[in-house]
Design a protein around this motif. Structure first.
Motif, PDB file in Angstrom:
ATOM      1  N   PHE A 180      22.051   3.013 -43.631  1.00 19.52           N
ATOM      2  CA  PHE A 180      21.893   3.618 -42.409  1.00 19.52           C
ATOM      3  C   PHE A 180      20.576   3.371 -41.658  1.00 19.52           C
ATOM      4  CE2 PHE A 180      24.653   5.841 -45.515  1.00 19.52           C
ATOM      5  CZ  PHE A 180      25.194   6.762 -44.750  1.00 19.52           C
ATOM      6  N   ASN A 181      20.816   2.801 -40.844  1.00 24.02           N
ATOM      7  CA  ASN A 181      19.858   2.078 -39.835  1.00 24.02           C
ATOM      8  C   ASN A 181      19.194   3.066 -38.602  1.00 24.02           C
ATOM      9  OD1 ASN A 181      17.739   0.066 -38.945  1.00 24.02           O
ATOM     10  ND2 ASN A 181      19.402  -0.801 -37.496  1.00 24.02           N
ATOM     11  N   MET A 182      18.350   3.878 -39.122  1.00 26.78           N
ATOM     12  CA  MET A 182      17.783   5.035 -38.301  1.00 26.78           C
ATOM     13  C   MET A 182      16.504   4.616 -37.799  1.00 26.78           C
ATOM     14  SD  MET A 182      17.099   9.015 -39.455  1.00 26.78           S
ATOM     15  CE  MET A 182      15.778   8.315 -40.731  1.00 26.78           C
ATOM     16  N   SER A 183      16.186   4.854 -36.600  1.00 25.31           N
ATOM     17  CA  SER A 183      15.059   4.729 -35.765  1.00 25.31           C
ATOM     18  C   SER A 183      14.080   5.868 -36.256  1.00 25.31           C
ATOM     19  CB  SER A 183      15.019   5.010 -34.250  1.00 25.31           C
ATOM     20  OG  SER A 183      15.418   6.264 -33.897  1.00 25.31           O
ATOM     21  N   LYS A 184      12.647   5.645 -36.113  1.00 29.36           N
ATOM     22  CA  LYS A 184      11.631   6.425 -36.593  1.00 29.36           C
ATOM     23  C   LYS A 184      11.664   7.715 -35.575  1.00 29.36           C
ATOM     24  CE  LYS A 184       6.707   6.138 -37.763  1.00 29.36           C
ATOM     25  NZ  LYS A 184       5.484   5.401 -37.750  1.00 29.36           N
ATOM     26  N   GLN A 187      14.441  10.011 -36.660  1.00 34.03           N
ATOM     27  CA  GLN A 187      13.963  10.730 -38.030  1.00 34.03           C
ATOM     28  C   GLN A 187      12.910  11.917 -37.731  1.00 34.03           C
ATOM     29  OE1 GLN A 187      11.015   9.168 -40.576  1.00 34.03           O
ATOM     30  NE2 GLN A 187      12.496   9.774 -42.631  1.00 34.03           N
ATOM     31  N   ALA A 188      12.170  11.608 -36.699  1.00 29.93           N
ATOM     32  CA  ALA A 188      11.076  12.679 -36.656  1.00 29.93           C
ATOM     33  C   ALA A 188      11.931  13.969 -36.065  1.00 29.93           C
ATOM     34  CB  ALA A 188      10.187  12.044 -35.234  1.00 29.93           C
ATOM     35  N   ASP A 189      12.965  13.672 -35.073  1.00 25.96           N
ATOM     36  CA  ASP A 189      13.741  14.825 -34.671  1.00 25.96           C
ATOM     37  C   ASP A 189      14.256  15.495 -35.529  1.00 25.96           C
ATOM     38  OD1 ASP A 189      12.881  14.180 -32.036  1.00 25.96           O
ATOM     39  OD2 ASP A 189      14.775  12.783 -31.586  1.00 25.96           O
ATOM     40  N   ARG A 190      15.067  14.854 -36.679  1.00 29.10           N
ATOM     41  CA  ARG A 190      15.739  15.353 -37.441  1.00 29.10           C
ATOM     42  C   ARG A 190      15.083  16.148 -38.443  1.00 29.10           C
ATOM     43  NH1 ARG A 190      20.399  10.796 -38.906  1.00 29.10           N
ATOM     44  NH2 ARG A 190      20.982  10.539 -36.726  1.00 29.10           N
ATOM     45  N   LEU A 191      13.762  15.706 -38.905  1.00 27.55           N
ATOM     46  CA  LEU A 191      12.899  16.486 -39.659  1.00 27.55           C
ATOM     47  C   LEU A 191      12.268  17.826 -39.047  1.00 27.55           C
ATOM     48  CD1 LEU A 191      10.858  13.513 -41.242  1.00 27.55           C
ATOM     49  CD2 LEU A 191      12.676  14.790 -42.684  1.00 27.55           C
ATOM     50  N   LEU A 192      11.958  17.466 -37.660  1.00 32.42           N
ATOM     51  CA  LEU A 192      11.500  18.612 -37.231  1.00 32.42           C
ATOM     52  C   LEU A 192      12.542  19.821 -36.955  1.00 32.42           C
ATOM     53  CD1 LEU A 192       9.690  16.918 -34.086  1.00 32.42           C
ATOM     54  CD2 LEU A 192       8.606  18.482 -35.644  1.00 32.42           C
ATOM     55  N   GLU A 193      13.950  19.383 -36.810  1.00 35.80           N
ATOM     56  CA  GLU A 193      15.045  20.493 -36.775  1.00 35.80           C
ATOM     57  C   GLU A 193      15.005  21.071 -38.352  1.00 35.80           C
ATOM     58  OE1 GLU A 193      19.884  20.750 -36.257  1.00 35.80           O
ATOM     59  OE2 GLU A 193      18.873  18.816 -36.191  1.00 35.80           O
ATOM     60  N   ARG A 194      14.799  20.406 -39.301  1.00 34.45           N
ATOM     61  CA  ARG A 194      14.772  20.885 -40.586  1.00 34.45           C
ATOM     62  C   ARG A 194      13.654  21.884 -40.822  1.00 34.45           C
ATOM     63  NH1 ARG A 194      16.156  15.905 -44.867  1.00 34.45           N
ATOM     64  NH2 ARG A 194      18.318  15.430 -43.954  1.00 34.45           N
ATOM     65  N   MET A 195      12.545  21.513 -40.289  1.00 35.35           N
ATOM     66  CA  MET A 195      11.265  22.262 -40.415  1.00 35.35           C
ATOM     67  C   MET A 195      11.217  23.296 -39.570  1.00 35.35           C
ATOM     68  SD  MET A 195       8.788  19.017 -40.257  1.00 35.35           S
ATOM     69  CE  MET A 195       7.250  19.969 -40.190  1.00 35.35           C
ATOM     70  N   LYS A 196      11.971  23.698 -38.390  1.00 32.37           N
ATOM     71  CA  LYS A 196      12.035  24.639 -37.517  1.00 32.37           C
ATOM     72  C   LYS A 196      13.156  25.589 -37.812  1.00 32.37           C
ATOM     73  CE  LYS A 196       9.518  22.461 -33.952  1.00 32.37           C
ATOM     74  NZ  LYS A 196       9.636  22.024 -32.360  1.00 32.37           N
ATOM     75  N   ASN A 197      14.270  25.253 -38.237  1.00 34.28           N
ATOM     76  CA  ASN A 197      15.532  25.795 -38.269  1.00 34.28           C
ATOM     77  C   ASN A 197      15.534  26.554 -39.864  1.00 34.28           C
ATOM     78  OD1 ASN A 197      18.085  27.110 -38.722  1.00 34.28           O
ATOM     79  ND2 ASN A 197      19.135  25.331 -37.701  1.00 34.28           N
ATOM     80  N   ASP A 242      21.466   6.241 -35.865  1.00 31.13           N
ATOM     81  CA  ASP A 242      20.993   7.530 -34.800  1.00 31.13           C
ATOM     82  C   ASP A 242      22.170   8.318 -34.543  1.00 31.13           C
ATOM     83  OD1 ASP A 242      18.459   6.739 -35.153  1.00 31.13           O
ATOM     84  OD2 ASP A 242      17.939   6.041 -33.064  1.00 31.13           O
ATOM     85  N   ASP A 243      23.469   7.795 -34.217  1.00 31.93           N
ATOM     86  CA  ASP A 243      24.542   8.339 -34.169  1.00 31.93           C
ATOM     87  C   ASP A 243      25.160   8.623 -35.239  1.00 31.93           C
ATOM     88  OD1 ASP A 243      27.227   9.068 -33.225  1.00 31.93           O
ATOM     89  OD2 ASP A 243      27.160   7.725 -31.365  1.00 31.93           O
ATOM     90  N   GLU A 244      25.029   9.880 -35.788  1.00 35.72           N
ATOM     91  CA  GLU A 244      25.722  10.241 -36.997  1.00 35.72           C
ATOM     92  C   GLU A 244      27.300  10.175 -36.872  1.00 35.72           C
ATOM     93  OE1 GLU A 244      23.463  13.202 -39.729  1.00 35.72           O
ATOM     94  OE2 GLU A 244      23.212  13.893 -37.792  1.00 35.72           O
ATOM     95  N   LEU A 245      27.883  10.864 -35.926  1.00 41.71           N
ATOM     96  CA  LEU A 245      29.365  10.745 -35.832  1.00 41.71           C
ATOM     97  C   LEU A 245      30.113   9.486 -35.789  1.00 41.71           C
ATOM     98  CD1 LEU A 245      31.671  12.855 -35.548  1.00 41.71           C
ATOM     99  CD2 LEU A 245      31.601  12.699 -33.380  1.00 41.71           C
ATOM    100  N   TYR A 246      29.457   8.490 -35.023  1.00 47.10           N
ATOM    101  CA  TYR A 246      29.777   7.285 -35.194  1.00 47.10           C
ATOM    102  C   TYR A 246      29.713   6.593 -36.385  1.00 47.10           C
ATOM    103  CZ  TYR A 246      31.125   2.725 -33.251  1.00 47.10           C
ATOM    104  OH  TYR A 246      31.541   1.382 -32.998  1.00 47.10           O
ATOM    105  N   SER A 247      28.884   6.800 -37.043  1.00 49.46           N
ATOM    106  CA  SER A 247      28.587   6.024 -38.224  1.00 49.46           C
ATOM    107  C   SER A 247      29.425   6.575 -39.388  1.00 49.46           C
ATOM    108  CB  SER A 247      26.867   6.386 -38.721  1.00 49.46           C
ATOM    109  OG  SER A 247      26.065   5.637 -37.969  1.00 49.46           O
TER     110      SER A 247
END
Length: 289
Positions: A180-184, A187-197, A242-247
């Motif tokens: 899973f080739n994800m950009s840095k 990853q920051a956006d997804r971690l922030l979502e986990r932290m805030k939600n 970065d595009d989860e659905l397409y992956s």
């Protein structure tokens, strides 16, 4: 879809940065959600039934990535739709003391599928050529072969992993690997979502943020992993994560292609059993009359 564009077979050296973390693939989100994914998962489910019924071949699926790249979601949205009897999912964390007292491939054995099964390795034996290189304190003296310099162990492990995967392939178990080739930034956006939600706090680990300090090292060693363990028999697929659905759509297409190459068939009933089957059909139908 041309799945070959995501495929790494080891026939040439690659640079990870040349693989996109997202792309303009031409599919609308609604099209993926309402049409393409349901159709693909349905086709994969039917092929999996045949694989499970025939019980001749098996498939090992490796999911490898940085934290929050979408491995768990791929399992939930794709593989959880398949028949449970033909599916085996194993997640690997930091090795236990018991696991450390064995060779590094030992703990993988419990996660391997039987014939007729798909075995999902959420992280895998590839942790042992990534984490100990990023954090060299993880590689202890007893894990290094005699008379081998610590820095020279990695080509040895790559060879051992390739030999292991070739052994599995030659014994009827396909090995398909997804990175899973994800950009840095993603990853920051997804971690922030986990932290805030509050509903996603349980998914978050402080270690996930701490590991970001080693991002460049991880990318370097992931690239080395791909270049040294991609083979024609056991290829890697580099997903634009970065595009989860397409992956997920790519994963379903690769899995369909893999099982179609195996070409499993529902077992045919013998003439003797067919006569017995017809007898019992008549018996049960007479009970309902």
């Amino acid at each position: 879809m041309d799945i070959k564009k995501y495929k790494v077979e080891g026939n040439e050296k690659i640079e990870l940065q040349t693989f996109a973390t997202s792309e303009d693939h031409g599919f609308e989100e609604k099209e993926l959600i309402d049409q393409l994914m349901p159709e693909s998962v349905s086709k994969l489910k039917e092929l999996h039934w045949k694989l499970h019924a025939e019980e001749k071949k098996g498939i090992i699926v490796v999911l490898q990535a940085m934290d929050a790249a979408g491995k768990d979601e791929a399992i939930s949205y794709i593989f959880s739709n398949l028949t449970a009897q033909g599916l085996k999912t194993t997640s690997f964390q930091k090795p236990s003391d018991t696991e450390l007292n064995h060779d590094y491939l030992w703990r993988i054995r419990d996660g391997l599928p039987a014939r007729g099964q798909i075995g999902i390795l959420n992280r895998s034996h590839y942790e042992e050529v990534i984490a100990p290189r990023v954090h060299d304190d993880l590689l202890k003296d007893e894990m290094i072969p005699d008379n081998v310099d610590k820095e020279k162990i990695w080509p040895i492990r790559f060879r051992q992993i390739n030999d292991f995967e070739r052994h599995m392939d030659e014994n009827g178990f396909k090995v398909i690997k997804f990175f899973f080739n994800m950009s840095k930034e993603e990853q920051a956006d997804r971690l922030l979502e986990r932290m805030k939600n509050p509903k996603k706090n349980w998914e978050f680990s402080f270690r996930d943020v701490e590991e970001r300090k080693y991002w460049d090292s991880y990318q370097k060693y992931f690239e080395d992993m791909l270049n040294n363990t991609a083979t024609k028999a056991s290829p890697w697929y580099v997903l634009p994560a970065d595009d989860e659905l397409y992956s997920r759509y790519i994963i379903t297409q690769v899995m369909i292609d893999c099982i179609e190459s195996i070409d499993p068939q529902f077992p045919e009933i013998s003439e003797e059993n067919q006569e017995k089957l017809d007898k019992y059909i008549k018996q049960l139908e007479s009970e309902k009359a």
